[in-house]
Design a protein around this motif. Sequence first.
Motif, mmCIF file in Angstrom:
data_model
loop_
_atom_site.group_PDB
_atom_site.id
_atom_site.type_symbol
_atom_site.label_atom_id
_atom_site.label_comp_id
_atom_site.label_asym_id
_atom_site.label_seq_id
_atom_site.Cartn_x
_atom_site.Cartn_y
_atom_site.Cartn_z
ATOM 1 N N ASN A 105 -0.170 -3.511 4.789
ATOM 2 C CA ASN A 105 -1.194 -3.845 3.803
ATOM 3 C C ASN A 105 -0.627 -3.840 2.398
ATOM 4 N N TYR A 106 -1.206 -4.717 1.561
ATOM 5 C CA TYR A 106 -0.956 -4.638 0.131
ATOM 6 C C TYR A 106 -2.017 -3.733 -0.492
ATOM 7 N N VAL A 107 -1.758 -3.264 -1.692
ATOM 8 C CA VAL A 107 -2.699 -2.374 -2.385
ATOM 9 C C VAL A 107 -4.080 -3.031 -2.431
ATOM 10 N N GLY A 108 -5.097 -2.276 -2.049
ATOM 11 C CA GLY A 108 -6.456 -2.781 -2.017
ATOM 12 C C GLY A 108 -6.910 -3.226 -0.642
ATOM 13 N N ASN A 109 -5.946 -3.422 0.272
ATOM 14 C CA ASN A 109 -6.225 -3.780 1.670
ATOM 15 C C ASN A 109 -6.940 -5.116 1.854
ATOM 16 N N GLU A 168 0.848 -1.198 0.000
ATOM 17 C CA GLU A 168 0.000 0.000 0.000
ATOM 18 C C GLU A 168 0.882 1.246 0.000
ATOM 19 N N HIS A 169 1.931 1.220 0.796
ATOM 20 C CA HIS A 169 2.918 2.310 0.826
ATOM 21 C C HIS A 169 4.243 1.755 0.315
ATOM 22 N N GLN A 170 4.646 2.194 -0.874
ATOM 23 C CA GLN A 170 5.854 1.677 -1.498
ATOM 24 C C GLN A 170 7.109 2.155 -0.762
#
Length: 287
Positions: free
Chosen positions: A220-224, A174-176
């Motif tokens: 979290n990964y993108v999309g949660n 989620e945050h690179q």
Amino acid sequence: NLRSLVLDNSVFAFNLYQKLRSSEGNLFISPYSISTALAMVYAGARGETQRQMEEALRFSLDQEKLHPAFAEFQTGLNEMQEVGNFDLHVANSLWPQQDYTFLDEYLSLTKQYYGVSITPVDYVLAREETRQLINKWVEDNTKEKIKGLIPRGSFHDLTRLVLVNAIYFKGNWEHQFDPGKTEKTPFYISSEKSVQVSMMKQEEQVYYAESASIQFLELNYVGNALSMLVLLPKRIDGLKQLEDSLSIENLELWRSSLIRTKAIISLPRFKIDYKNLLHKTLKAMGM
């Protein structure tokens, strides 16, 4: 039934980890992959074999409920992938001896609930060709990350069926992490020994908690829809204490204590190759 399956698989995961944790080096396991592959074996088990598998794998659902629950869980993963920004691929396959008769009910069940591909092969006259064929299937279904899964000499005169489960996952945070902030930093593999590793760094709002001896971080990964939960001992020599406390009850307790806060995060870039034969471990677990 789905909740029961997830709980059972989680208990199995921690039991398995406790059996494997004393081995040398890094440990990398996919309990879900192991449970899925052995659930396909369990579908054909009855009597004492079935009872032993239930004990070791912690299956509390009976045959009629367990396999639909696995199918429902797999459907849920597929649906998450459709709406998320990640690649999660789970594939199952059966490789039966071409002239050996299997019950149609068994093959139909594995197709219906595990979506298996079934490829008849010859373990008698074409062992090496079969080994290469299965390994190629695994490579293709893990984007060539897992190569040479089955080594030479794995098949013998009694081999009649090979069951394979492969999982591939790739997701973006989620945050690179900014590659420009990665720098060499000591990483302690014991209280006496450290190595220089490339450490990714960022300062970000994340879910974090800590106890007297452990730090907990959820990224979290993108999309949660998915996340990585990181557990870190506060003391350099605190890994054993952390491992001793691992249980499904404590994991739920730790996750419930997570709060969103600003944190400075340092994570090592790493790659792990891990191989293990589990028959002795599963035997020690009652199977």
